[in-house]
Structure formats: C-alpha cells, structure tokens
Design a protein around this motif. Structure first.
Motif, PDB file in Angstrom:
ATOM      1  N   HIS A   1     -31.847   5.033   7.744  1.00  0.00           N
ATOM      2  CA  HIS A   1     -31.509   5.497   6.395  1.00  0.00           C
ATOM      3  C   HIS A   1     -31.534   7.013   6.446  1.00  0.00           C
ATOM      4  O   HIS A   1     -32.418   7.601   7.061  1.00  0.00           O
ATOM      5  N   TRP A   2     -30.561   7.631   5.797  1.00  0.00           N
ATOM      6  CA  TRP A   2     -30.456   9.091   5.877  1.00  0.00           C
ATOM      7  C   TRP A   2     -30.017   9.626   4.526  1.00  0.00           C
ATOM      8  O   TRP A   2     -29.217   8.994   3.836  1.00  0.00           O
ATOM      9  N   GLU A   3     -30.579  10.754   4.141  1.00  0.00           N
ATOM     10  CA  GLU A   3     -30.252  11.331   2.829  1.00  0.00           C
ATOM     11  C   GLU A   3     -30.033  12.820   2.941  1.00  0.00           C
ATOM     12  O   GLU A   3     -30.599  13.473   3.823  1.00  0.00           O
TER      13      GLU A   3
ATOM     14  N   GLU B   1     -32.111  14.355  -5.140  1.00  0.00           N
ATOM     15  CA  GLU B   1     -31.870  13.167  -5.965  1.00  0.00           C
ATOM     16  C   GLU B   1     -32.228  13.419  -7.426  1.00  0.00           C
ATOM     17  O   GLU B   1     -31.465  13.069  -8.340  1.00  0.00           O
TER      18      GLU B   1
ATOM     19  N   LYS C   1     -22.916  11.652  -6.575  1.00  0.00           N
ATOM     20  CA  LYS C   1     -23.896  10.712  -6.018  1.00  0.00           C
ATOM     21  C   LYS C   1     -23.151   9.756  -5.102  1.00  0.00           C
ATOM     22  O   LYS C   1     -22.170   9.133  -5.533  1.00  0.00           O
TER      23      LYS C   1
ATOM     24  N   LYS D   1     -23.540   6.610  -2.201  1.00  0.00           N
ATOM     25  CA  LYS D   1     -24.263   5.665  -1.338  1.00  0.00           C
ATOM     26  C   LYS D   1     -23.258   5.075  -0.352  1.00  0.00           C
ATOM     27  O   LYS D   1     -22.148   4.707  -0.747  1.00  0.00           O
TER      28      LYS D   1
ATOM     29  N   SER E   1     -22.481  14.977   4.772  1.00  0.00           N
ATOM     30  CA  SER E   1     -22.997  15.588   3.541  1.00  0.00           C
ATOM     31  C   SER E   1     -22.207  16.834   3.130  1.00  0.00           C
ATOM     32  O   SER E   1     -22.521  17.454   2.122  1.00  0.00           O
TER      33      SER E   1
ATOM     34  N   HIS F   1     -26.309  14.195  -4.250  1.00  0.00           N
ATOM     35  CA  HIS F   1     -27.241  13.396  -3.446  1.00  0.00           C
ATOM     36  C   HIS F   1     -26.442  12.359  -2.670  1.00  0.00           C
ATOM     37  O   HIS F   1     -25.604  11.651  -3.232  1.00  0.00           O
TER      38      HIS F   1
ATOM     39  N   GLU G   1     -26.634   9.274   0.320  1.00  0.00           N
ATOM     40  CA  GLU G   1     -27.449   8.360   1.130  1.00  0.00           C
ATOM     41  C   GLU G   1     -26.524   7.565   2.043  1.00  0.00           C
ATOM     42  O   GLU G   1     -25.460   7.121   1.611  1.00  0.00           O
TER      43      GLU G   1
ATOM     44  N   THR H   1     -25.857  20.384  -0.836  1.00  0.00           N
ATOM     45  CA  THR H   1     -26.420  19.583   0.250  1.00  0.00           C
ATOM     46  C   THR H   1     -26.811  20.449   1.444  1.00  0.00           C
ATOM     47  O   THR H   1     -27.081  19.939   2.526  1.00  0.00           O
TER      48      THR H   1
END
Lengths: 168, 290, 809
Positions: free
Chosen positions: C191-193, C197, C340, C342, C365, C377, C379, C440
């Motif tokens: 998982h990477w962000e 947020e 946003k 995902k 990003s 944000h 993800e 980002t």
C-alpha cells in the motif's frame, strides 16, 4: 521430410544450397546466406519486417518456404545500394529521418521499392496504404511517408539509381 | 514458430498436380500460402505433404470471355487491383481486392486459395456469393462447375472432392444497369472484417431487378443474406426498403462474439453495412459503372 | 510539411498578452556553424547508414562458432500444479543436448528464483506450480533452431489445473493465493500513499463541485518490432561470460547477473548491440535470459535464445493495468481545489515493475498535472493475480501516463460539470509560478502551460472548429475536439530519492579526445532508436566545438562504457546528456590551461569562441580545440598530466518537467461507431532542443504509440487467465493508415537546472496523446450524456452509447 537442392539469384549473385522443405525463406536468407539485414518481427504475417522482393514483388519472407523460391530472383536490403551509391529510398529515409531503431527499415524500404515501381508518383494516401503491411513502432510514419515521397521525386528527376527494376 | 516437417512437391502441370494429389492422401495444396503457412508455423496445420501449385503459371489469368469473367485460381489478389477489366467492369471485386489483408499479403495470396480455404472471415466468399459465381473444379476425370451457392459446406469445408483442385472462378458478366459494392468494417488494415457486405444488383428502371448479397465473418459458413435480398428485390431503394433489407440481414446472420465485437454489435453493423452497400451499388448502377 | 513553426509564424496572429513571451522562447538556439553541428542543427543521424543498408547488428544477427539454440516450453494454464515433466523423447532426439528444468536450476545454486527490480522474487523455472499463462516451464538446448522447436513439442508436462484469478478486485479477497511461496498468504503486496489526506478531505468538504469517475487503464504490451533475445557465451577456461542481450540497461543487468549467479562481475561482459525498439520492455530481466545464460554455463558453448512474437506478447512484462477511482473538487469560481485518487495496481504474478525502489507506483503522484490545487491525496495498492508479471513503462516515465490520463480526463469532466469550455477551464487552473511545489511533493522546474495551449489552439483553429462542431451537431453529425495539457516528469533521478535495487540513478559519460582532434565518447545509457550517436555528438560539439562528425559515440558494452543506469523513462538527455556536457566542460577547463600555456597568457585573458580559446581583444591570437588536443599529447605544460579526457557521473539535482498541449479532432461514424482522428496538433516543450529533427521524430512516434492504446491495443485474458491477444493478429498495432498525419510544434522553456536547459522528450506524446483522443470522442458524444469512455475506444464501445442514446444510421 524432403530435402531439396535449390538455386536462386540473390542480389545478383547465384546461390545454390540444399535445404529442408520446411525452411522458411527468411531463415534461409538470414542463416544460410548470412544476409541478416532482413529481420523477423512476428509469426503471423503481420509486421512486414521480413519483406524482400521475389521476382520484383514485395512479399513477407516469413510466409514463404525457401524451396518455393527455387529459380527466383530475390532482392534484399543488402542489394538495394548499387556500386556503393545509396538508392533514392535509402537517401530519403536518411534525409527525412524515416527510421529510428532501424528494425522495420529494411522491410519498409523493400515495400516502398515495389510500391514506387508500380506507382512512381504516389499520393500521401497511396503511400500510407502501400506500406500498410509494414509495422513501425518508433516513427509514427509521418517521416517514412516523407522519405518515400522524397525518393519518388528523386527517381522522377532521373538521377537515382533505382529507376530500373532489374529484378522484375 | 517453426513449421513441422513435410514432403514437398512442385508440379509444373495440372495433370502432375492431380496425380500427386491422388497419390498422397495427407496432402495439402499450397497456393499463396498466406493462411496455410502461418497455420503451419503455429503447428495448427501439420500436413505430411505439400503440393505447391505456384508453378502452374497457366492458372494465373483474368479474362472476360463467353459472358463471364474467368479468373485463374492462381491469380494473385494484387493482380485484381492492377486489372483494368476488374477495375472498370467489376467494382464489387475491385472493392474487395483493395481490402484483403495488406498489400504484401496480396502479392502472394491467390483468389483460388482465398475461396478454397472456405473461411467465412475471408473476403472473396461473400463477393463471389453476391456475384453468383461458379467454381471450376478439376479432377482426374476432368472439370466440373460448382455453383458458388453449393460450394461452401462448412467452416473451412468446401465441396471439392479429395482429388480435385480449384482451377478457375467464373463471374457472370454484369449486364447494363448493374452495380456492386463491398463495404468492410475492420479494426485496422490487415484484420479480418468485424462485418462486411458484398452487394451485386441490376436495376430495372428505378427499381432493383435482381440482387444478391453476401456477408463476411458473421456466420460459421460463408452466407448469402437472402432475407435482405428479398426485401430489396423489385423495390425502389427508399430509406424504408434499405432499413428493411438491413434488418433482415441483421436477423439472418449468425455472428459469434469475439474480440471484434458482440453478437448484437455485429448484427447491427451488418444492418448498417447492407444499407450502405446497397446504396453504393445502386449509385454505381445508375452511374453506368456496371 | 507537418511542422507547424512556419505556418504558425506566417499565418497566426499572436494573441494579446502572450505573443511576445511565446515568440521569444520559440526560437531554437543555434550557436555553432553547420560544420560543427552543435545544438539546434537538424543533423542527419550518424547511425543511419548501417540501418538503411541492412548492416545493423541486432542480437539475432550474432552468430558465434559452435552456437547452440534454446527454445522454451510454456504453460498452457494460468495456474496449475506441475505433476511431472517427461523429457525422455525430447532428449532422445538427435541434436538435442539438454533439457533444463527448475530442479536443474535449483541444483545449480538456487537459480530457479530471481529477484525482480522491485525487490520481489520471480520464478525463473517452476518446480511446483505455474502462476501465469505462457510461463516458462523448461527449456531445450539443441544444435539447431528447428531441432529445438521440434523438441519442445515432444516434452510432456502433466498439470493439475488450479483456479485462476484474473481480476485484481477478486484477488484482493484472497480466495486464490497466487504466491503460496510467501510467508504472508495474501495477494495484497503493498500500500502506498502520497499527499495530505486530511487537507484533501477538508477541501472536498468545502467544495462547490465534486466529480467522480472510475477508469481502467488496460494492460498493454510495448511490442517493439524486435522481440527479446540473448546470445550467452561462457568460456569454461577463462571463466568469462560474454552476453549479447536486448538490454536497455546493460550495466544494471551485469550487476544483477553477478549478484544472482555468483559469477564475479569483472568476468561478465554484457553487450547490448543495436536494439530494435525498447519502450521499457527491455528493462526487466526475463526468465529466458537467465536460462539461456545457464545453458551456456552448463554446455560451455554459446547459446542463442530469441523469443517469437507470441512469447513476447504473452509472457514479457506488461504496462499499465491500473484500476483508478478519482474524485476532483472545485470551488464556485471554477478553480480546482483538490484531487483524491484510489488505485488498484494489478502486478500479475510478481511485482516486476521497473520503478525506482522508493516508488512502488512509480511517479504516479505527479497526478495533479498542470493544475494548481490546494490539496491532493493518492493511494495505490499492489496486488498479485495469475497473470504475467511486470509493470514496465510503455514509452513512459514510471506510471506518468496513468496519472496524466486520469487528471486530463477529470479536468474535462469537471469543465463540463461547471459548464466551462475545456480550454478555458484549463487556462483558469494552470500552474503559473515556477518552480512550483505540488501538493504531492514535486518541485516542477519550469513551465509555460498557457503558451503551449495558446499555440495549439491557434495552430488548429480552435474557435473555428467549435463553430463547425455546432453546425454539424445541428445536422446530426458527430465531431469532437479534445485537449490534453499534460506535464511529464522525467530524468530520474537525484540520488537522494532514486535508485534501482540500491544503485543510484546517476548516469555517465566519458570523453577522450585523440591527438588529431577526433574523439570517442562513451555513455552509460543505451539507444534503442533515440539517436544517441547523433544527439550526444552534438552535445559535445556544442561544448567543445569539435565537429559532431568527429565524435564517435559508443554505448552498450559494459567492458568499455562507464557505468550507467540505461535508457528508459526519457532519462538519457537529462542524465547522460548532462554528463556529456559536464565531462566536456572538464575537458574545456584543461584545454584552457593548455591554451594559456601555448599562447603565453594567463587563463583570465582567454575567452571561448565556438571552437577555440582566443585572447580577449585580439581574437587572431587563438588556439583551436584541435590544436589544443594535439598539444595535450605533444606539448603539454610542465607538471600537467598528458592527454585530454574526462569522465562525469551526473547526479541530477531534480527531475525535469517537460509539458505540452495537444488538440485532437475526431469524426465519428454513427452507423459503425468508428472513430477517425481527423487532425492532431501537438505542441511540446522539452526545453532546449538538441536536434530538432530527432525531437520531431520522437514526438511523432510517441503520438502513434499514444493513439494505439486510445483506440486499438489491449491485452485481454479470458476468465481462466488465457491470453486472447497473443499475436499481432489480435494485439493491434496501428499502421500508417490508422495513424494520422501528425502536426507538431514546440515552445521552449529551458530547465533551469540542466546544464543544457534540456528536459527529455521521447515519451511526452505517449503520455499526452491518449487523453486528448478520449476527450475528443467524449466531446463528440457529450450532448448524448456521455461522460467517459474506457480505452481502447473500440467501434463497439461507441456504437453502444450511440444506440443507448437512440442515435443510429
């Protein structure tokens, strides 16, 4: 499996070899004759990288058995320049940046050679359709079209080497 | 991708070819090879014997005679493109020749091979069905003629006998007031059709006289759209008639879903192409393009 | 001619406010005469004479005495246990020397597994089970290519099929575990962000408009016309392993081979000869390479392995395969405030992407694009499926294409939501002040987004096209205009953040000037068609005044070239090109000392003029670079080392951020659903241009590779994980007929930190083109309520929305 002794004229040189019936012409050219300028790009007669002239007609040499070319006259990219002079098509590809990685280039040039022999003054549209059996992944085709048009003009001026289709 | 092993024969006469065919039960005829050789490279076809008929130069001709266009089986597709008689008098055939595979393939592929392969995805079956062509088959006992309607018997199956070779295709010469068109939708050059429609008609005044319609790649066996023909026949090609013909073809074709499209899409595309091909054929008939 | 510069200059009135600025920066700088051919010259390529005469040297052209051939047995299942492998009949075939199986590799030192570039592991040959269709199962080594091909047909593998998991959303449920070799029995890899947020939630809560769109960027294959291959030549006496390989990164591959095999690195020589296109597909190490090298180790003979096209399409690394869910927020004034995102990244059976180590989702990003917004944000979750591993670029820089597609689609969707023309909406939201710090974390080096958009709009006649569209719509005809104003991020990268398996992403150049003033220059990159032999020579010509014709450029032989990370992600000019300039400057510094000595003046009295040092105020007192080079070997100053050469390992201070604005016009056949690209104008800005002809070629080629996924290409699997697009008959590369006549042009906004002000260009068009095309198609259908279409936009997809809207023919 039958073996066959075949003789053909390749780039003005007569060659004789004994081969398996299933030898593809492209492998014969590359391996038996060591003319590696004709590359292979696919297995489905789709990409045209292996295009050569057989009796003056551009064909995909991966989709012909070498034994079928017995007695034929074949021209590959290595035979296009004459006496060290580049053919107008070769000049065109160089001048107009009609190539990048170079892998599709021999096939493109051979296709274009046949196209110009049949239609010395093709429109852009006719050039695009004429090379639609050849895939290029690098150039986006604009400059290939320009290269072929350049050659057509050069040949029309009559100062090119390729005005005569000696292999036809 | 290397083909399996086989024995190779290159007869120089038709008699020799027929004799070889009679002697080798596992033999395949090698014409242009543009379908067969790729299949062999994938080892989907592994014939024990190949009889190469490229040496039969006398099967390479296009000539109009005795009320029909005779095309030798070994005529290359590219020869159709270059033929003055085809370009001037057989627009349906001229349309077709331009969109088969790609120019390099057309330099080797043959009209006879395209038909004998009996692939509903190939373009000539629909065209020859629309023309009402005849196939000349030659065997050890001589030649016979097969109506194109009787030629395609299944997927990749035709009514040639085991000892017969397809030697000629005969297309009836179009009379005055005739026109034809082939319209193909393909994903890109070189692909088989998503759907394609061949129409050959003769006008009777402002009405359609006779009309035949062939469909490409929307059925397991090359087919005629007889419902569409009935809808267009004896009618003025009004929008309503065209739509009725298109809808009839959409209903009677039997496409299967694949990467080219769903069944519903192929049916509707066939409807659209039938309308367009009828319209173009009629325009050509009116324009005297025969 | 398709280049727009002349036409633009002659016929397009310059708009108020931007004209001076744009015109000022459009001109390509040319400082050297044509004999020198430095930057800005349309120099014909030095590499071309061999290619146009069939004298290129690709891997399959390499033929060594006693060479053997390898062919590979591949799995017909996406997921299956291997019960047994019977190779007896194959081994009994005359000419077959060996069959190499997973157990053999295990015995040879656990070579049955290898590391991926993302520090995951990947099977070389399986022992227990296969986990993707067309996976390598075992290999035959024979005296001839045809015998090897026959022998693989004779190997009988018994499988016990297992359930495949093709959809990553399904895979996340962990009902079928792809990698049961792992400690954690889950398909979820990472998982990477990026971004903030909380701040993003806040701007969404305050937004006047929010739009959301799911989109899928399908699996693609780079499909260079040359497939991958290798000739491995191990000499058991000298213990030297010579490898010819289709490699975009030969030095990195040498290190990986050394680490995996245990062979000492100085005994491994990798030669990447002419490469028939790369596009990212020749960055990873594939199992076939490893097996081929092992085959040579075992036999002590040279072994050749060349993929056929089906193997290449079915088993080699894919690109894209991102499932994206994006939301954009906008205020009441029509300003974008937040984003946003995902994303589910389908990695296939191993995370074998080719991203820098710290970036499992690459540079994704960068997805706020060319637009200034308060918060974002992002993800991404990586997941295993029973599909071939990969995640390489497709002529793009580490997932930038996915990011750009998303933001350029979302921007269009939001423009429609707020009721503003998409060009106006973009203009309103462009970043204007540079350097720009993105939400980002990126620092954009320079840009002039409005300049590129203005030029594109004028070139194509935007307003007139809008009028034409309105008229056509009245008549029921379907025409659309689509814009993409993208920002790329290329030139990885600064050593503080960028490495591949720990190796920092610098690149290198080494220049040696011979006594007669001719030079050889070697680089750590590797051209696959980009024209490095010409471009790099021009850089050196620019810096040193040596004619580019006198500079021989070499790459790809690890025994001779300095270490570098290779060519991909448009990094060659930003890194190795910069290294070339810096090495030249080191040489120039020494040359100045020699010139001062020869002219008997102080260094401060000298000035540089194109190709010579001359005494300030009396230019007739001068020493050319050629004279200086001769002196460097014959008459150099006492106490100075002889020779004139330098090496530079360039660590870029930042990435570079090329950009552009593309406008596409499409016509749609409402009967068949076919889309025709009528016109496409591409205005690119890659900073200073080294060779305009090569840049145009890169852009035109990239545009066709952008057209391809927009309308044609997709790797498709059935529910059993079988590849349905394993040949060029079904994986559809555009021909010259589908590819329109591209119209290109440029603006010039130099990179402030690159020594030449250049940015890198090869991939911008592949990144920027697809959303322009999609936006055009959606624009043509927007009045029917169409908001989005997934790529590739096939005729059927268009037909479907047309018929649903009651439009027919």
């Amino acid at each position: 499996m039958s073996r066959h002794k075949i003789t053909m004229t390749v780039n003005d040189v007569e060659v004789t070899r004994e081969i398996e019936s299933r030898n593809l012409l492209v492998h014969f050219i590359r391996e038996d004759l060591s003319l590696t300028g004709t590359p292979i790009g696919c297995d489905t007669t789709s990409c045209g990288a292996c295009t050569v002239l057989v009796n003056g007609r551009a064909i995909k040499s991966c989709t012909m058995f070498a034994v079928q070319a017995n007695g034929a006259t074949i021209e590959t990219i290595e035979g296009v320049a004459q006496n060290g002079d580049l053919h107008p098509l070769q000049q065109g590809f160089w001048e107009k940046h009609g190539l990048q990685c170079g892998y599709c280039t021999p096939g493109m040039i051979m296709s274009a050679k046949h196209l110009l022999a049949e239609n010395p003054n093709p429109s852009e549209e006719e050039i695009r359709w004429g090379i639609s059996g050849n895939l290029c992944r690098c150039t986006g085709y604009n400059k290939i079209v320009e290269a072929i048009r350049y050659a057509a003009d050069k040949l029309a001026e009559g100062d090119g080497e390729g005005t005569e289709e000696t292999s036809a | 991708m290397i083909p399996g092993q086989f024995d190779y024969h290159a007869p120089t006469t038709l008699d020799e070819a027929l004799s070889l065919l009679g002697h080798h039960s596992g033999a395949k005829i090698l014409a242009g090879g543009q379908s067969l050789i790729p299949a062999m490279r994938f080892r989907l076809a592994q014939p024990e014997v190949l009889i190469d008929i490229n040496g039969l130069g006398d099967l390479d001709y296009i000539r109009e005679q005795d009320g029909h266009l005779a095309i030798g089986a070994m005529t290359r597709e590219s020869a159709l493109e270059a033929s003055t008689v085809v370009q001037s008098r057989y627009p349906l055939l001229a349309d077709t020749a331009r969109v088969i595979a790609d120019p390099l393939v057309r330099n080797l592929a043959t009209v006879g091979g395209n038909l004998a392969h009996a692939d509903p995805a190939n373009d000539h079956p629909a065209t020859m069905l629309a023309y009402g062509a005849e196939i000349v088959a030659t065997g050890p006992k001589g030649s016979r003629r097969i109506a194109i309607d009787d030629f395609f018997t299944g997927l990749f199956e035709n009514s040639l006998g085991d000892n017969e070779i397809l030697t000629e295709i005969r297309i009836p010469a179009p009379g005055s007031g005739s026109g034809g068109a082939y319209i193909k939708t393909e994903r890109k050059v070189g692909d088989y059709a998503i759907s394609a429609v061949a129409v050959q008609l003769a006008m009777d005044g402002d009405r359609v006289g006779t009309v035949r319609i062939g469909l490409t790649n929307v059925s397991p066996v090359p087919m005629r759209a007889v419902g569409a023909e009935a809808a267009a026949s004896r009618s003025v090609l009004s929008d309503e008639v065209l739509e009725a013909a298109g809808q009839a073809a959409a209903a009677e074709c039997e496409p299967s879903a694949d990467l080219r499209g769903s069944v519903a899409y192929k049916r509707d595309l066939t409807r659209v192409l039938v309308k367009r091909a009828l319209r173009r054929a009629a325009e050509r008939a009116a324009g005297g393009a025969s | 001619m398709t280049h727009l510069e002349d036409r633009f200059e002659q016929h397009s009135p310059k708009p108020e406010g931007v004209s001076a600025k744009v015109a000022a920066v459009d001109e390509i700088q040319v400082k050297t005469p044509v004999e020198v051919c430095g930057m800005g010259h349309r120099m014909k390529r030095k590499e071309d004479p061999r290619f146009i005469q069939g004298k290129g040297n690709y891997v399959d052209d390499v033929k060594l005495p006693g060479m053997l051939y390898m062919d590979i047995v591949r799995s017909p299942y996406a997921h299956a246990k291997i019960v047994s492998i019977d190779d007896s009949e194959a081994l009994a075939t005359p000419g077959v020397l060996a069959v190499i199986k997973g157990e053999d590799l295990k015995a040879a030192g656990n070579l049955h597994w290898m590391p991926t570039l993302m520090s995951d592991t990947q099977m070389v040959l399986p022992i227990d089970k296969v986990i993707y269709y067309a996976q390598e199962v075992c290999a035959v080594v024979a005296t001839e290519r045809y015998i090897a091909a026959d022998a693989i047909e004779k190997i009988v593998v018994e499988y016990e099929p297992l359930d495949a998991v093709v959809d990553p959303h399904e895979a996340m449920k962990d009902k079928v575990i792809v990698r049961d070799d792992k400690e954690k029995q889950t398909n979820h890899i990472w998982h990477w962000e990026a971004g903030d947020e909380q701040a993003t939630d806040k701007v969404f809560a305050e937004a006047a408009h929010v739009v959301e769109q799911k989109m899928y960027l399908p699996r693609l294959h780079v499909s260079s016309i040359e497939t991958c291959g290798m000739v491995a030549n191990y000499n058991k006496v000298t213990e030297h392993m010579q490898i010819y390989m289709t490699s975009q990164a030969p030095h990195a591959h040498r290190t990986v081979f050394a680490l995996v095999s245990g062979l000492p690195e100085h005994k491994i020589q990798i030669i990447s000869p002419d490469i028939g296109g790369g596009f990212g597909g020749k960055v990873p190490v594939y199992p076939g390479y490893v097996v081929c090298a092992v085959a040579s180790l075992l036999t002590g003979a040279p072994v050749k392995w060349i993929e056929d096209r089906s193997e290449n399409l079915q088993a080699d690394s894919f690109a894209r395969d991102y499932h994206i869910d994006a939301k954009m927020a906008c205020d009441a004034e029509g300003r974008i405030t937040g984003l946003k995102v995902k994303t589910l990244a389908d990695c296939g059976a191993a995370d074998a992407a080719a991203n820098p180590s710290k970036f499992p989702a690459g540079l994704y990003s960068i997805c706020t694009g060319s637009y200034d917004m308060k918060a974002a944000h992002v993800e991404v979750d990586g997941v295993y499926t029973t599909k071939p591993p990969g995640g390489v670029a497709y002529r793009c820089s580490f997932r930038v294409t996915e990011a750009v597609h998303m933001i350029e689609r979302m921007t269009d969707i939001m423009a429609r939501e707020v009721g503003t023309d998409p060009a106006e909406f973009r203009r309103k939201n462009f970043i204007r002040d540079f350097p720009y710090k993105s939400p980002t974390g990126w620092e954009y080096d320079s840009g002039n987004y409005e300049g590129a958009l203005d030029k594109a709009m004028q070139s194509i006649g935007y307003d007139e096209l809008r009028r034409e569209q309105a008229e056509k719509r009245e008549r029921g005809e379907l025409m659309g205009i689509g814009i993409s104003s993208f920002t790329e991020v290329v030139g990885a990268g600064p050593s503080r953040d960028y490495d591949i398996l720990g190796i920092k992403m610098f690149d290198s150049a080494e220049i040696r000037i011979h006594p007669t003033g001719k030079a050889i220059a070697r680089f750590g990159t590797k051209s696959q068609g980009q024209g490095h032999e010409t471009t790099y020579a021009q850089i050196i010509a620019e810096e040193l005044g040596l004619p580019a014709a006198d500079v021989q450029v070499e790459e790809g032989d690890t025994d001779t070239a300095p270490y570098g990370l290779g060519t991909y992600a448009s990094r060659s000019t930003p890194t190795a090109g910069a290294a070339g300039a810096m090495a030249a400057r080191k040489i120039k510094a020494k040359a100045k000392k020699i010139a001062a000595y020869l002219l008997e003046v102080g260094e401060d009295d000298l000035e540089w003029n194109i190709s010579q040092f001359q005494v300030k105020g009396s230019p007739e007192q001068a020493k050319t670079i050629q004279e200086i080079a001769f002196a460097a070997y014959t008459n150099h100053p006492p106490g100075m080392e002889a020779g004139l050469e330098a090496t530079d390992y360039y660590d870029p201070p930042n990435l570079t951020f090329p950009f552009g604005s593309y406008i596409c016009v499409v016509d749609i056949d409402k009967g068949t659903g076919e889309v025709k690209v009528r016109r496409f104008v591409a205005i690119d800005d890659c900073g200073h241009i080294i060779n305009p002809m090569i840049v145009e070629g890169q852009i035109e080629g990239g545009l066709t590779m952008g057209l391809a996924p927009a309308l044609f290409e997709e790797i498709v699997y059935d529910e059993n994980g079988q590849n349905l697009t394993g040949t060029f008959a079904d994986y559809l590369l555009p021909t010259a007929v589908e590819s329109p006549k591209w119209e290109t042009g440029h603006t010039i906004t130099p990179s402030p930190h690159h020594p030449l002000g250049a940015k890198g260009v090869g991939e911008s068009p592949t990144v920027g083109a697809p959303p322009a095309i999609v936006n055009a198609v959606v624009d043509a259908l927007a009045h029917l309520g169409v908001k989005h279409l997934e790529i590739p936009i096939t005729p059927e997809k268009v037909w479907k929305v047309l018929r649903e809207a009651g439009v027919t023919d």
